[in-house]
Design an enzyme around this catalytic site. Structure first.
Site, mmCIF file in Angstrom:
data_model
loop_
_atom_site.group_PDB
_atom_site.id
_atom_site.type_symbol
_atom_site.label_atom_id
_atom_site.label_comp_id
_atom_site.label_asym_id
_atom_site.label_seq_id
_atom_site.Cartn_x
_atom_site.Cartn_y
_atom_site.Cartn_z
ATOM 1 N N LYS A 80 0.866 -1.178 0.000
ATOM 2 C CA LYS A 80 0.000 0.000 0.000
ATOM 3 C C LYS A 80 0.901 1.226 0.000
ATOM 4 O O LYS A 80 2.038 1.171 0.456
ATOM 5 C CB LYS A 80 -0.856 0.008 1.274
ATOM 6 C CG LYS A 80 -2.118 0.810 1.161
ATOM 7 C CD LYS A 80 -3.258 -0.013 0.567
ATOM 8 C CE LYS A 80 -4.492 0.817 0.372
ATOM 9 N NZ LYS A 80 -5.616 0.051 -0.163
ATOM 10 N N GLY A 182 -23.085 4.009 -2.406
ATOM 11 C CA GLY A 182 -22.150 4.691 -3.309
ATOM 12 C C GLY A 182 -21.811 3.766 -4.467
ATOM 13 O O GLY A 182 -22.655 3.001 -4.940
HETATM 14 P P1 NAD Z 1 -18.206 5.411 -2.134
HETATM 15 O O1 NAD Z 1 -17.562 6.566 -1.476
HETATM 16 O O2 NAD Z 1 -18.586 5.473 -3.562
HETATM 17 O O3 NAD Z 1 -19.535 5.006 -1.330
HETATM 18 C C1 NAD Z 1 -19.672 5.108 0.058
HETATM 19 C C2 NAD Z 1 -21.067 5.636 0.311
HETATM 20 O O4 NAD Z 1 -21.301 5.649 1.714
HETATM 21 C C3 NAD Z 1 -21.265 7.090 -0.184
HETATM 22 O O5 NAD Z 1 -22.437 7.157 -0.969
HETATM 23 C C4 NAD Z 1 -21.399 7.882 1.123
HETATM 24 O O6 NAD Z 1 -22.287 8.976 0.987
HETATM 25 C C5 NAD Z 1 -21.950 6.833 2.062
HETATM 26 N N1 NAD Z 1 -21.715 7.103 3.484
HETATM 27 C C6 NAD Z 1 -20.635 7.678 4.067
HETATM 28 N N2 NAD Z 1 -20.807 7.731 5.400
HETATM 29 C C7 NAD Z 1 -21.998 7.147 5.661
HETATM 30 C C8 NAD Z 1 -22.716 6.875 6.844
HETATM 31 N N3 NAD Z 1 -22.245 7.215 8.046
HETATM 32 N N4 NAD Z 1 -23.923 6.269 6.753
HETATM 33 C C9 NAD Z 1 -24.413 5.932 5.546
HETATM 34 N N5 NAD Z 1 -23.782 6.154 4.389
HETATM 35 C C10 NAD Z 1 -22.573 6.747 4.443
HETATM 36 O O7 NAD Z 1 -17.236 4.157 -1.862
HETATM 37 P P2 NAD Z 1 -17.269 2.741 -2.571
HETATM 38 O O8 NAD Z 1 -16.261 2.694 -3.637
HETATM 39 O O9 NAD Z 1 -18.679 2.352 -2.859
HETATM 40 O O10 NAD Z 1 -16.722 1.820 -1.393
HETATM 41 C C11 NAD Z 1 -17.535 1.495 -0.271
HETATM 42 C C12 NAD Z 1 -16.706 0.723 0.757
HETATM 43 O O11 NAD Z 1 -16.192 -0.466 0.151
HETATM 44 C C13 NAD Z 1 -15.476 1.474 1.276
HETATM 45 O O12 NAD Z 1 -15.274 1.110 2.614
HETATM 46 C C14 NAD Z 1 -14.351 0.942 0.428
HETATM 47 O O13 NAD Z 1 -13.101 1.028 1.087
HETATM 48 C C15 NAD Z 1 -14.769 -0.499 0.248
HETATM 49 N N6 NAD Z 1 -14.222 -1.110 -0.958
HETATM 50 C C16 NAD Z 1 -14.492 -0.595 -2.168
HETATM 51 C C17 NAD Z 1 -13.974 -1.192 -3.316
HETATM 52 C C18 NAD Z 1 -14.273 -0.661 -4.686
HETATM 53 O O14 NAD Z 1 -14.049 -1.379 -5.677
HETATM 54 N N7 NAD Z 1 -14.804 0.531 -4.815
HETATM 55 C C19 NAD Z 1 -13.167 -2.345 -3.194
HETATM 56 C C20 NAD Z 1 -12.936 -2.884 -1.924
HETATM 57 C C21 NAD Z 1 -13.464 -2.252 -0.810
#
Ligand code: NAD
Length: 347
Positions: A80, A182
């Site tokens: 990382k 999200g």
């Molecule tokens: P994103 O930022 O697109 O979506 C997160 C969503 O959560 C947003 O819509 C935000 O408004 C909402 N949010 C934030 N705080 C909140 C709360 N307290 N209550 C309710 N909703 C809340 O991120 P993402 O890419 O969809 O990723 C989501 C999670 O999955 C993250 O933890 C990320 O690390 C993990 N992740 C993502 C990927 C990927 O491919 N994008 C891969 C592995 C892990």
């Protein structure tokens, strides 16, 4: 700042501190383990409160990537990178190119990709100075966004979790609460909707939440109310540490399975979930779809069907973890950690 005595230090193979006066770069790359292959892991750009906080993050996250890649059966290790900077204010092409040169200096031992604070466009800039980048736009102009692949992997994980935790082989009528709709959460909601699940959704972005809930005929609730929802399954897809001591007592779901990284606020939470009879799906197993796809991009024989089949393998991996956890009366988190360490030779 202690490194070798740091609480998150886990005999990381290499930790590199890099700086560049002209662009203001201050960065750390941590390579946790390369037994299985080069260390792949995203680049996080964040306004860390201190250098210590940045070091803590990079040590913890790089170790997590070793576990994730091992259980996704990838020929990759864990690494990382972090840049101590405000992504909105400080991110310049010069800064990204300086970071690219730092990545390049490791000769491929570390491969970078998107993470919070860095985008696909940033990876294109970094790729100007190094080949060791993943998560780029695919041939044909298709977006390099890993989220649809991550969501598909979570959906596959969820099928295994529902089988083991609810004794159900389909999702028809299964009630699922999704925290965060999200990038990943929205795709997951659509897959679940198509499979006949009944959805309760929340997000701090109320407008996006209202649109999606209306489209899918789902119930929308306040962010604070999601933990109390009367559902079968809770899917954390927002921030890390969603499951703390308080939340675990409140949950009415019998199964937890979501995309968020580092869902457990403390390791003890895994044991408490087990005591309460709630089946916890280890987050890094469920959310490996994106990294699996990035790993395939590095191969000459990239093939969409093969990528999807690899991602669908998450279901069988979890079947094995849940069965072993039940046999050994352990939490699935403990079993997954042990299995991962066996796979990168630190069992
Ligand atoms: P994103 O930022 O697109 O979506 C997160 C969503 O959560 C947003 O819509 C935000 O408004 C909402 N949010 C934030 N705080 C909140 C709360 N307290 N209550 C309710 N909703 C809340 O991120 P993402 O890419 O969809 O990723 C989501 C999670 O999955 C993250 O933890 C990320 O690390 C993990 N992740 C993502 C990927 C990927 O491919 N994008 C891969 C592995 C892990």
């Amino acid at each position: 700042m202690p490194v070798f005595n740091h609480p998150e230090f886990d005999h990381h193979q290499q930790i590199v501190f890099g700086s560049d006066a002209a662009s203001g770069l201050r960065a750390i790359i941590a390579i946790h383990d390369t037994t299985r292959g080069p260390a792949l892991g995203g680049l996080r750009i964040y306004r860390y409160a201190s250098e210590e906080a940045a070091l803590t993050d990079v040590l913890r996250l790089s170790r997590g990537m070793s576990y994730k890649s091992a259980l996704a059966d990838l020929p990759l290790g864990g690494g990382k990178a972090v840049i101590i900077a405000d992504p909105r204010r400080d991110k310049t092409p010069e800064l990204l190119r300086a970071m690219g040169r730092l990545v390049d200096s490791l000769g491929g031992a570390y491969i970078t990709a998107e993470d919070s604070g860095s985008s696909e466009a940033d990876m294109q800039v970094i790729a100007e100075v190094t080949d060791h980048v993943g998560g780029l736009r695919r041939e044909g102009g298709e977006s390099g966004d890993p989220s649809p692949f991550t969501a598909w992997g979570v959906f596959c994980a969820l099928k295994s979790a529902v089988r083991h935790g609810l004794g159900r082989s389909d999702l028809e009528g299964v009630r699922v609460a999704i925290q965060g709709v999200g990038h990943v959460g929205e795709h997951l909601a659509r897959h679940l909707h198509d499979a006949g699940a009944k959805l309760v959704l929340t997000d701090v972005n109320r407008e996006a939440l209202a649109h999606l809930a209306e489209e899918l005929g789902a119930e929308a609730v306040d962010p604070v109310a999601i933990f109390d929802a009367d559902v079968d399954l809770f899917a954390p897809c927002a921030l890390g540490a969603a499951l703390d001591a308080d939340v675990v007592e409140r949950l009415r779901a019998r199964v937890v399975c979501g995309a968020a990284n580092n869902q457990l606020a403390t390791p003890q939470v895994a044991e408490r979930l087990r005591e309460r009879g709630i089946l916890y799906t280890p987050d890094y197993v469920a959310n490996a779809g994106g990294v699996i796809e990035i790993a395939w991009q590095r191969r000459d024989d990239y093939d969409r069907a093969a990528v999807m089949a690899h991602i669908e393998g998450i279901e069988a991996t979890l079947d094995e973890i849940f069965a072993r956890a039940s046999r050994e009366q352990q939490s699935p988190a403990a079993v997954a950690d042990a299995l991962a360490r066996e796979r990168f030779g630190r069992g």
